[in-house]
Design an enzyme around this catalytic site. Structure first.
Site, PDB file in Angstrom:
ATOM      1  N   GLU A 201       0.370  -1.098   0.057  1.00  0.00           N
ATOM      2  CA  GLU A 201      -0.061   0.397  -0.129  1.00  0.00           C
ATOM      3  C   GLU A 201       1.361   1.420   0.054  1.00  0.00           C
ATOM      4  O   GLU A 201       2.144   1.177   1.004  1.00  0.00           O
ATOM      5  CB  GLU A 201      -0.910  -0.191   1.631  1.00  0.00           C
ATOM      6  CG  GLU A 201      -1.985   1.613   1.406  1.00  0.00           C
ATOM      7  CD  GLU A 201      -2.237   1.403   3.045  1.00  0.00           C
ATOM      8  OE1 GLU A 201      -3.323   0.131   3.182  1.00  0.00           O
ATOM      9  OE2 GLU A 201      -1.777   2.269   2.879  1.00  0.00           O
TER      10      GLU A 201
ATOM     11  N   GLY B  91     -13.373   5.589   6.480  1.00  0.00           N
ATOM     12  CA  GLY B  91     -12.827   6.714   5.710  1.00  0.00           C
ATOM     13  C   GLY B  91     -12.529   7.821   7.613  1.00  0.00           C
ATOM     14  O   GLY B  91     -13.385   6.749   8.249  1.00  0.00           O
TER      15      GLY B  91
END
Ligand code: FAD
Length: 318
Positions: free
Chosen positions: A20, A127
């Site tokens: 990532e 989020g």
């Protein structure tokens, strides 16, 4: 473009290596980021995740003395970075898409951009809360939970758009979701966290990527509980090598994880962070070997812009 679940099923039990990356701060060059990824290509990651960052409100004093609150995105560029990664390294890019800061309509438009780029993997997240607010607040007309955003992506995969009456060309997104071996910090209990994780998978998530952890026992318990709850999708462990002494306190604060005492003891003995980095590499190698023996489908590394330690771990295990 291949789906993450296809990579897993085609791997014949071989552990996949993936990473990532985080977009650079606004105004910084992408070159450094791409150069930091390059050495890791030796281990042929089939896919690279790119995080998404919601806007944050900054306060600026105006000439008249009043304070203006301005929403700015400090790390824009997720979609553009995905395109560059695919072009330069011929990997599949997995953009993260988040509820925070998006209306449903804005999300739909972004998914169309991704579809046009030939991207068909997304990691769907709620989020984090805005730092200045502390609790998660959706944008008006946006989603409150990742499960709702998953439903929207699933609808697009069926050719159902938000407002258009006619059937659209279906998208073909493979959907990842987040799992927390040590519980999401807002969940009142492990039980409710599993209940909502199951809801995300039932809504259409095809695979799970976990929050980072340093104690494999936490991960093993998590996987066993998932299976007991009827969650059968692949579960990919998320890993980050310890690299500074400060992280012994910062990582538990930010990611709500437990540091194993043995790792803490070894890191505290170190004279400087160069030595801590080495301890982190050795811990990472052992952690990965044990995870591979357990039969994980992949090892997913949070590089956070630095790849030398991830490279050394990969050299130690693949
Ligand atoms: P959700 O699954 O929506 O869960 C959030 C909380 O609400 C949990 O406590 C859950 O138990 C609870 N919950 C879920 N559904 C319900 C419901 N229906 N009713 C009541 N409670 C419910 N953040 C970013 O901003 N950008 C990124 O790129 C990013 N990448 C990440 C990648 C990974 C692998 C992981 C593990 C996290 C990432 N995060 C990222 C952080 C993530 O956004 C936060 O952890 C966030 O606080 C929760 O996201 P989620 O998708 O797990 O939320």
């Amino acid at each position: 473009m291949t789906k993450v679940t296809e990579y897993i099923s085609q791997s014949n039990g071989k552990t996949l290596f993936s990473i990532e990356i985080i977009p650079p701060l606004k105004g910084q060059s992408i070159v450094q980021l791409l150069d930091s990824v390059e050495p890791l290509m030796e281990f042929k990651p089939p896919f690279v995740d790119v995080t998404y960052h919601r806007e944050e409100v900054i306060e600026k004093q105006q000439p008249n003395g009043l304070i203006q609150r301005i929403p700015i995105r400090k790390r824009p560029g997720t979609v553009g970075i995905c395109a560059r990664l695919m072009e330069r390294f011929k990997v599949d890019a997995v953009p993260h898409i988040i509820c925070g800061g998006f209306t449903r309509e804005e999300t739909e438009d972004m998914l169309i951009d991704l579809h046009y780029l030939g991207i068909n993997n997304v990691l769907v997240l709620r989020g984090d809360p805005e730092k200045s607010v502390g609790v998660f607040k959706p944008k008006e007309g946006g989603h409150c939970y990742a499960s709702e955003l998953i439903e929207q992506v699933v609808n697009m995969n069926k050719g159902i758009l938000l407002h258009e009456e006619t059937h659209a060309i279906p998208t073909n997104f493979c959907i990842g979701t987040a799992g927390y071996p040590e519980k999401h910090f807002e969940a009142v209990s492990m039980d409710t966290d599993f209940q909502y994780l199951k809801a995300k998978v039932d809504a259409g998530a095809d695979f799970i990527v976990t929050q980072m952890f340093f104690d494999n026992q936490m991960f093993f318990r998590f996987v066993e509980r998932c299976r007991a709850e009827g969650i059968t999708v692949p579960i990919i462990p998320g890993l980050k090598p310890l690299s500074t002494k400060k992280q012994l306190t910062i990582l538990p604060q930010i990611f709500h994880l437990n540091m194993p005492q043995e790792l803490v003891r070894e890191a505290e003995k170190c004279e400087d962070d160069k030595d801590v980095r080495q301890v982190g590499i050795e811990w990472g190698v052992q952690q990965c070997k044990e995870l591979m023996a357990y039969g994980v489908p992949g090892l997913h590394f949070y590089t956070m812009g630095k790849s030398d330690n991830v490279l050394k771990i990969a050299q130690g295990v693949f």
